[in-house]
Design a protein around this motif. Structure first.
Motif, PDB file in Angstrom:
ATOM      1  N   TYR A  70      49.197  47.598  44.271  1.00  0.00           N
ATOM      2  CA  TYR A  70      48.814  46.674  45.335  1.00  0.00           C
ATOM      3  C   TYR A  70      49.974  46.502  46.315  1.00  0.00           C
ATOM      4  O   TYR A  70      51.114  46.266  45.895  1.00  0.00           O
ATOM      5  CB  TYR A  70      48.414  45.312  44.767  1.00  0.00           C
ATOM      6  CG  TYR A  70      47.044  45.298  44.161  1.00  0.00           C
ATOM      7  CD1 TYR A  70      45.906  45.249  44.970  1.00  0.00           C
ATOM      8  CD2 TYR A  70      46.862  45.328  42.777  1.00  0.00           C
ATOM      9  CE1 TYR A  70      44.642  45.235  44.422  1.00  0.00           C
ATOM     10  CE2 TYR A  70      45.603  45.320  42.218  1.00  0.00           C
ATOM     11  CZ  TYR A  70      44.491  45.275  43.046  1.00  0.00           C
ATOM     12  OH  TYR A  70      43.232  45.265  42.499  1.00  0.00           O
ATOM     13  N   SER A  71      49.683  46.648  47.595  1.00  0.00           N
ATOM     14  CA  SER A  71      50.678  46.389  48.634  1.00  0.00           C
ATOM     15  C   SER A  71      50.611  44.918  49.036  1.00  0.00           C
ATOM     16  O   SER A  71      49.530  44.332  49.091  1.00  0.00           O
ATOM     17  CB  SER A  71      50.428  47.271  49.855  1.00  0.00           C
ATOM     18  OG  SER A  71      49.159  46.992  50.424  1.00  0.00           O
ATOM     19  N   THR A  72      51.759  44.350  49.293  1.00  0.00           N
ATOM     20  CA  THR A  72      51.810  42.935  49.654  1.00  0.00           C
ATOM     21  C   THR A  72      51.200  42.712  51.024  1.00  0.00           C
ATOM     22  O   THR A  72      51.503  43.422  51.979  1.00  0.00           O
ATOM     23  CB  THR A  72      53.271  42.432  49.654  1.00  0.00           C
ATOM     24  OG1 THR A  72      53.841  42.686  48.374  1.00  0.00           O
ATOM     25  CG2 THR A  72      53.314  40.949  49.955  1.00  0.00           C
ATOM     26  N   GLY A  73      50.327  41.713  51.121  1.00  0.00           N
ATOM     27  CA  GLY A  73      49.729  41.354  52.402  1.00  0.00           C
ATOM     28  C   GLY A  73      49.975  39.888  52.710  1.00  0.00           C
ATOM     29  O   GLY A  73      50.678  39.177  51.976  1.00  0.00           O
TER      30      GLY A  73
ATOM     31  N   GLU B 182      46.166  42.612  55.407  1.00  0.00           N
ATOM     32  CA  GLU B 182      45.469  42.371  54.144  1.00  0.00           C
ATOM     33  C   GLU B 182      46.154  43.097  52.999  1.00  0.00           C
ATOM     34  O   GLU B 182      46.804  44.131  53.183  1.00  0.00           O
ATOM     35  CB  GLU B 182      44.009  42.829  54.238  1.00  0.00           C
ATOM     36  CG  GLU B 182      43.126  41.927  55.060  1.00  0.00           C
ATOM     37  CD  GLU B 182      41.655  42.235  54.848  1.00  0.00           C
ATOM     38  OE1 GLU B 182      41.355  43.166  54.062  1.00  0.00           O
ATOM     39  OE2 GLU B 182      40.826  41.542  55.446  1.00  0.00           O
ATOM     40  N   GLN B 183      45.992  42.513  51.823  1.00  0.00           N
ATOM     41  CA  GLN B 183      46.480  43.179  50.623  1.00  0.00           C
ATOM     42  C   GLN B 183      45.678  44.448  50.397  1.00  0.00           C
ATOM     43  O   GLN B 183      44.462  44.469  50.561  1.00  0.00           O
ATOM     44  CB  GLN B 183      46.341  42.234  49.425  1.00  0.00           C
ATOM     45  CG  GLN B 183      46.944  42.765  48.130  1.00  0.00           C
ATOM     46  CD  GLN B 183      46.692  41.811  46.974  1.00  0.00           C
ATOM     47  OE1 GLN B 183      45.589  41.742  46.461  1.00  0.00           O
ATOM     48  NE2 GLN B 183      47.714  41.076  46.579  1.00  0.00           N
TER      49      GLN B 183
ATOM     50  N   ASN C 113      48.995  35.943  53.091  1.00  0.00           N
ATOM     51  CA  ASN C 113      48.166  34.976  52.379  1.00  0.00           C
ATOM     52  C   ASN C 113      47.740  33.900  53.381  1.00  0.00           C
ATOM     53  O   ASN C 113      48.550  33.076  53.806  1.00  0.00           O
ATOM     54  CB  ASN C 113      48.951  34.343  51.227  1.00  0.00           C
ATOM     55  CG  ASN C 113      48.083  33.495  50.319  1.00  0.00           C
ATOM     56  OD1 ASN C 113      47.176  32.810  50.788  1.00  0.00           O
ATOM     57  ND2 ASN C 113      48.350  33.527  49.025  1.00  0.00           N
TER      58      ASN C 113
ATOM     59  N   GLN D 210      45.640  48.758  48.470  1.00  0.00           N
ATOM     60  CA  GLN D 210      46.091  49.628  47.397  1.00  0.00           C
ATOM     61  C   GLN D 210      46.804  50.844  47.971  1.00  0.00           C
ATOM     62  O   GLN D 210      46.337  51.453  48.934  1.00  0.00           O
ATOM     63  CB  GLN D 210      44.909  50.089  46.536  1.00  0.00           C
ATOM     64  CG  GLN D 210      44.341  49.002  45.646  1.00  0.00           C
ATOM     65  CD  GLN D 210      43.231  49.530  44.734  1.00  0.00           C
ATOM     66  OE1 GLN D 210      42.597  50.529  45.047  1.00  0.00           O
ATOM     67  NE2 GLN D 210      43.012  48.860  43.628  1.00  0.00           N
TER      68      GLN D 210
ATOM     69  N   PRO E  29      44.919  35.928  47.812  1.00  0.00           N
ATOM     70  CA  PRO E  29      45.575  36.816  48.766  1.00  0.00           C
ATOM     71  C   PRO E  29      44.857  38.145  48.995  1.00  0.00           C
ATOM     72  O   PRO E  29      45.296  38.938  49.814  1.00  0.00           O
ATOM     73  CB  PRO E  29      46.935  37.042  48.117  1.00  0.00           C
ATOM     74  CG  PRO E  29      46.645  36.998  46.645  1.00  0.00           C
ATOM     75  CD  PRO E  29      45.549  35.986  46.479  1.00  0.00           C
ATOM     76  N   GLY E  30      43.786  38.391  48.270  1.00  0.00           N
ATOM     77  CA  GLY E  30      43.107  39.675  48.422  1.00  0.00           C
ATOM     78  C   GLY E  30      42.442  39.833  49.778  1.00  0.00           C
ATOM     79  O   GLY E  30      42.344  40.951  50.307  1.00  0.00           O
TER      80      GLY E  30
END
Length: 464
Positions: A97-100, A83-84, A102, A86, A197-198
């Motif tokens: 935000y860290s990439t997660g 998951e995306q 989608n 912080q 994507p959150g």
């Protein structure tokens, strides 16, 4: 794969109609190998260009699969695992935000990979059958076509395949892939609480369908009333427009009616006006302070501060919508039935009059059966269109009046407008996909059963 000609002859013959199973069973080792290494059988028989084209397709697919496809299939199964989030950046002193993953892209790329795989399997069958056809021709001493023969066939006997290739490619890209994607959403938890994507959504199987039909659930208490009103609306809208349009056409076409062209022109004017303009005008005319309520107050039909709730009372709203739809739909039916009425043989009417039949009997025994025979497929289409008639409901009542007993639906919502609310307003895409599937199933079953029971299907030449 082309139209080939025999030795010393100018006559082309079609390739064998052997099935894929026959090609694999009866083919030699090179033919069987062509199912796995595309084009090898053609290359062995000196059809270099055709074989290389098959081989390039396979190499391209394997390259895609190794570089991206296998990962896409893995993500398709899980719909994402990261998951995306912080992460605190100590150097900048802020959260980033860290990439997660989608989930929506995982589902989409998985569907694309599966469709590509199905297409490549189809090409594998073509490769095997092409090699088998070449094998048979070689064994019979027939001419082995070269690349020039293949190109020539695409401009002659196989012109249809050449011209339809691009439209079929478009259908696959813009119809089949999105359709599969939307159907699969019905089996996920893609709702307002799981928005990529959150957030990630997951596979939930048939849970959404169970929730739609579970006794006592708010979804079920919304679905069944909305479905009931949808069917009632579709039947009333279809039947009322057809009967009244037919009677109007009969009235205009009767021998005693003068200025037939003028009357048709007057009703065609309502068809010429864009439908959404008419609907928005009607919504204004019948609202609480619209011209209708103002006139009724002026003549004392209602109190000075009162108004008829055309769109705020559930029963009044449904009646108003059906009546306005009649005003919109009758001219279309009048136009379509006029041509059919004029083609009914006059001898039938003359024979009926000689036998002493009255006008109602003539209508019931001759006109109506003839019209129903010809127009039943059109009525089925109209019924289908009314079930999905988004414009009339949305532009007149907006689906309202709203109800706290329903799950984001109003008393006049159809399934299609409820679907719109769930997806656009509430972001419950999984429930919207479920409703879309159910609407398709209902329409397909009703349309097929009805059509197969009609005279148009059973006795096509009855009125010829």
């Amino acid at each position: 794969m082309g139209i080939f000609k025999k030795k010393d002859q100018s006559v082309y013959v079609k390739p064998s109609e052997a099935s894929t199973a026959q090609a694999f069973k009866n083919g030699n080792i090179m033919t069987k190998l062509s199912f796995f290494i595309f084009g090898v059988g053609n290359i062995a028989n000196k059809q270099i260009v055709r074989g290389l084209l098959f081989l390039i397709i396979e190499i391209g697919y394997l390259t895609y699969l190794l570089s991206f496809g296998l990962g896409a299939l893995g993500d398709f199964i899980t719909l994402g695992t990261v998951e995306q989030g912080q992460v605190y950046n100590e150097a900048l002193g802020i959260y980033e935000y860290s990439t997660g993953d989608n989930s929506m892209l995982c589902l989409l790329y998985g569907v694309i990979t599966l469709v590509l795989t199905a297409a490549v399997i189809f090409v594998a069958c073509m490769s095997g059958k092409s090699a088998y056809c070449t094998q048979v021709r070689k064994e019979k001493g027939m001419h082995i076509p070269n690349f020039r023969d293949d190109l020539k066939s695409l401009l002659e006997e196989n012109l249809h395949a050449f011209l339809l290739a691009f439209p079929i490619f478009g259908i696959i890209c813009f119809t089949i892939v999105p359709l599969i994607f939307m159907i699969l959403i019905a089996f996920t938890s893609y709702d307002h609480e799981h928005q990529p994507p959150g957030n990630l959504f997951q596979w939930v199987g048939l849970d959404n369908f169970k929730a739609m039909f579970s006794q006592g659930s708010k979804l079920a208490s919304t679905f069944w009333p909305v479905l009931s009103w949808t069917l009632i609306w579709a039947v009333l809208a279809t039947v009322s427009c057809y009967i009244l349009g037919l009677l109007l056409a009969l009235l205009i076409n009767r021998k005693g009616t003068r200025a037939k062209g003028f009357w048709r022109f007057m009703f065609v004017l309502s068809v010429a006006v864009p439908q959404f303009v008419t609907l928005l005008s009607m919504r204004t005319i019948f609202n609480a302070n619209g011209p209708v309520n103002v006139i009724l107050r002026e003549i004392g039909a209602i109190g000075a501060t009162e108004s008829i709730p055309f769109f705020t009372n559930p029963l009044y709203a449904k009646i108003t919508i059906i009546c306005i739809n009649i005003w919109i739909g009758v001219p279309f039916t009048m136009l379509s039935t006029t041509g059919i009425l004029q083609n009914i043989p006059e001898e039938l009417y003359e024979a009926a009059k000689i036998d002493g039949a009255s006008a109602p009997i003539i209508f019931r025994k001759i006109t109506l059966p003839y019209m129903l025979f010809v127009m039943t497929p059109n009525l089925i289409t109209a019924f289908t269109g009314n079930i999905n008639n988004f414009n009339v409901i949305f532009l007149l009542s907006g689906g309202g009046p709203d109800s706290l007993d329903y799950y984001y639906a109003g008393k006049t919502d159809l399934l299609v407008t409820w679907l719109y609310r769930l997806t656009i307003t509430q972001k419950d895409y999984n429930l919207g996909a479920v409703i879309g599937i159910l609407v398709f199933v209902i329409l397909a079953v009703l349309s097929l059963i009805t059509y197969r029971r009609t005279g148009s299907y059973k006795d096509e030449g009855a009125f010829q």
